[in-house]
Write a protein that holds these residues in place. Structure first.
Motif, mmCIF file in Angstrom:
data_model
loop_
_atom_site.group_PDB
_atom_site.id
_atom_site.type_symbol
_atom_site.label_atom_id
_atom_site.label_comp_id
_atom_site.label_asym_id
_atom_site.label_seq_id
_atom_site.Cartn_x
_atom_site.Cartn_y
_atom_site.Cartn_z
ATOM 1 N N VAL A 3 0.844 -1.192 0.000
ATOM 2 C CA VAL A 3 0.000 0.000 0.000
ATOM 3 C C VAL A 3 0.874 1.235 0.000
ATOM 4 N N GLY A 4 0.388 2.302 -0.608
ATOM 5 C CA GLY A 4 1.152 3.539 -0.692
ATOM 6 C C GLY A 4 0.857 4.481 0.450
ATOM 7 N N GLU A 5 1.496 5.650 0.397
ATOM 8 C CA GLU A 5 1.261 6.681 1.405
ATOM 9 C C GLU A 5 0.024 7.489 1.067
ATOM 10 N N SER A 6 -0.470 8.202 2.055
ATOM 11 C CA SER A 6 -1.616 9.082 1.869
ATOM 12 C C SER A 6 -1.213 10.318 1.070
ATOM 13 N N LEU A 7 -2.220 10.993 0.515
ATOM 14 C CA LEU A 7 -1.997 12.273 -0.140
ATOM 15 C C LEU A 7 -1.846 13.374 0.908
ATOM 16 N N ASP A 8 -1.379 14.519 0.472
ATOM 17 C CA ASP A 8 -1.232 15.681 1.348
ATOM 18 C C ASP A 8 -2.466 16.559 1.197
ATOM 19 N N GLU A 292 -6.293 7.162 -0.017
ATOM 20 C CA GLU A 292 -5.644 8.459 -0.182
ATOM 21 C C GLU A 292 -5.471 9.240 1.114
ATOM 22 N N GLY A 293 -6.115 8.783 2.204
ATOM 23 C CA GLY A 293 -6.060 9.551 3.441
ATOM 24 C C GLY A 293 -7.045 10.699 3.455
ATOM 25 N N ARG A 294 -8.138 10.606 2.669
ATOM 26 C CA ARG A 294 -9.129 11.678 2.666
ATOM 27 C C ARG A 294 -10.281 11.409 3.634
ATOM 28 N N VAL A 295 -10.242 10.282 4.345
ATOM 29 C CA VAL A 295 -11.253 9.960 5.347
ATOM 30 C C VAL A 295 -10.667 10.163 6.741
ATOM 31 N N ARG A 310 -15.329 9.276 28.622
ATOM 32 C CA ARG A 310 -14.859 10.405 27.813
ATOM 33 C C ARG A 310 -13.579 10.017 27.082
ATOM 34 N N LEU A 311 -13.679 8.946 26.326
ATOM 35 C CA LEU A 311 -12.505 8.412 25.652
ATOM 36 C C LEU A 311 -12.893 7.887 24.286
ATOM 37 N N GLY A 312 -12.181 8.308 23.283
ATOM 38 C CA GLY A 312 -12.384 7.837 21.928
ATOM 39 C C GLY A 312 -11.087 7.955 21.167
ATOM 40 N N TRP A 313 -11.170 7.846 19.837
ATOM 41 C CA TRP A 313 -9.953 7.970 19.043
ATOM 42 C C TRP A 313 -10.295 8.382 17.619
ATOM 43 N N ILE A 314 -9.331 9.000 16.976
ATOM 44 C CA ILE A 314 -9.424 9.381 15.574
ATOM 45 C C ILE A 314 -8.470 8.496 14.781
ATOM 46 N N VAL A 315 -8.922 8.030 13.620
ATOM 47 C CA VAL A 315 -8.057 7.335 12.672
ATOM 48 C C VAL A 315 -7.894 8.243 11.467
ATOM 49 N N ALA A 316 -6.662 8.509 11.077
ATOM 50 C CA ALA A 316 -6.404 9.373 9.924
ATOM 51 C C ALA A 316 -4.939 9.219 9.528
ATOM 52 N N SER A 317 -4.553 9.918 8.477
ATOM 53 C CA SER A 317 -3.148 9.904 8.085
ATOM 54 C C SER A 317 -2.317 10.664 9.115
#
Length: 496
Positions: A3-8, A292-295, A310-317
């Motif tokens: 898999v490749g890297e995300s976009l900027d 692409e890292g757009r989500v 009061r605990l969660g997480w974000i998934v992103a590039s």
């Protein structure tokens, strides 16, 4: 698979984000953990003055043979014991606990490593990520994550897209920052891709195009709808075409259920032969198809463990998460150390398989609650084309759609205004001793200046209103009683 890297996507950053610098003090705080450094650089209190010496917690033990609602007896056969100490290292499955001396200290704005490690493994297991430079960031829950997202990407006067009816706090958070929330129509299957594409293809060129689509794909709040995998693929393609970021708000993702079967004799609860079967049954997430890292995905323990964590997480590039870290260093610092220690201590003892067992048990409980609620609606609501029940396949909410024009006084007393009928029904149900929430409380109705074309704002059903109820908050007997009261109120109001 390679898999490749995300976009900027830094071109979408707000002026505030572009201007924000990393705190120099935060760049050196990790040295506090280095035994070779005499740390005189920050205002960190000495941990010996933290008054808490240890935490002791008990939870049910996987595979939860007595059900997830059964209190643990304290016996090792059905009880998971967690003891977190201030300065001693204690084992937690394949890792160690977060010592209180560290959990209660400043630092670790991304979250404690023992929690993040579990969440990373969980994310890869469930979503099978499709680009290489992704990561997770601990948060204080999705509401805070959303407000951070608005600050990171939006300037005052910008416009975002959202489902026409969506979580009201998300609308208000955006409006408070001077951001327009432009509605995209949805139906019983969620956001409609064709309408999204029409809106964007015909966007008024005199106004800035939106950067973000905010969506609650599974068990949508307030409508209870769940988006199909095919719709998600179509929406992702539209996001690529128009350079949109997709903000996937998924607190209800694991509250997925069997399709409702009205005939009780035909009901058959799904049994999973393995954890893999359970994972395969889950709806495809936007993050799982993102190359692409757009989500940006917002996850939370609020609906599966407890809102008060009061605990969660974000998934992103990692490129995008860096902006969140810089903001959180200046705002929330980090989620509660107590919550991180308790949740990580529990989950690392349960293991990935044990957490899946918990989620499967939760699915079973919500399946029953949903069935009781929908059965009661069909029993107690008047049988008329003016009322429509939409049985959800995920989440905590059911909706009753109502044709306001069917009210005998629609054209006279209520001046052919659906919102006046909606208010009258709300007043009636409150007097009847039950609370269901009017859909108008969740309506996004923002626009740009100059405005968008009239076709882009066209409603699917101008006279349609709805009320949202939940089957999560009360015992089953109270649930049925409340729905019966709701049915009586509708009969009286509409004179059915």
């Amino acid at each position: 698979m390679t898999v490749g890297e995300s976009l900027d996507f830094s071109h979408h950053f707000s002026e505030e984000t572009k201007a924000r610098k990393s705190s120099p003090l935060k760049t050196c705080i990790h040295l506090f953990q280095d035994p070779n450094i005499v740390f005189l650089g920050g205002g960190l209190p000495l941990s010996k003055y933290f008054p808490w010496d240890n935490l002791q917690i008990e939870s049910p033990l996987p595979p939860f043979v007595n059900g997830i609602g059964e209190s643990p007896s304290g016996d090792d056969k059905d009880t998971c014991h967690v003891e977190v100490k201030k300065n001693e290292i204690t084992k937690a499955g394949d890792t160690n606990d977060i010592q209180l001396s560290r959990a209660l200290q400043y630092g670790f704005s991304m979250g404690q490593p023992e929690l993040l490690s579990f969440v990373r493994d969980h994310t890869q297991l469930i979503h099978n990520m499709k680009y290489s430079d992704w990561d997770v960031l601990a948060t204080t829950g999705n509401t805070c994550s959303w407000e951070s997202t608005l600050r990171i990407f939006c300037n005052r006067g910008d416009t975002i897209l959202a489902e026409q009816y969506t979580f009201s706090s998300s609308i208000y958070a955006a409006e408070a920052q001077g951001i327009n929330v432009f509605p995209v129509p949805l139906d019983e299957h969620g956001l409609i891709p064709e309408r999204l594409e029409t809106i964007l293809d015909n966007w008024n060129p005199e106004t800035k195009k939106p950067k973000i689509l905010y969506t609650i794909p599974t068990g949508q709040n307030p409508t209870g709808s769940s988006m199909s995998d095919e719709r998600k693929v179509a929406i992702y393609r539209i996001a690529q075409k128009h350079d949109l970021l997709i903000l996937e708000d998924e607190p209800y993702y694991f509250l997925q259920m069997d399709a409702y079967q009205k005939d009780v004799s035909q009901r058959k609860e799904t049994e999973f032969a393995s954890h893999s079967d359970f994972i395969s049954s889950l709806a495809k997430s936007f993050i799982s198809m993102d190359t692409e890292g757009r989500v940006i995905r917002m996850d939370s323990f609020s609906k599966v463990l407890g809102p008060g964590t009061r605990l969660g997480w974000i998934v992103a590039s990692k490129k995008i998460l860096q902006a969140y870290i810089k903001l959180h260093e200046m705002t929330i610092q980090n989620p509660s150390g107590f919550s991180q220690a308790i949740v990580a201590g529990t989950l690392n003892r349960w293991g990935q398989g044990g957490f899946l067992d918990w989620l499967i048990g939760l699915r079973r409980e919500y399946n029953e609650k949903r069935d009781v609620a929908i059965d009661a609606l069909y029993e107690y609501l008047p049988e008329t084309p003016a009322l429509r029940v939409n049985p959800p396949t995920a989440g905590m909410f059911f909706t009753v759609n109502i044709d306001a024009s069917a009210h005998p006084e629609f054209a006279t007393k209520y001046q052919s205004k659906p919102e006046l009928v909606e208010q009258a029904i709300y007043d009636k149900v409150i007097k009847s001793g039950v609370l269901v929430v009017p859909g108008i409380w969740f309506k996004a109705s923002g626009d740009t200046q100059p405005p968008q074309p009239a076709e882009s704002k066209k409603e699917l059903d101008p006279n349609g209103i709805f009320f949202r109820g939940t089957y999560a908050a009360v015992p089953l007997d109270k649930l049925k009683e409340g729905i019966q009261r709701f049915g009586i109120a509708l009969k009286e109001e509409f004179q059915f």
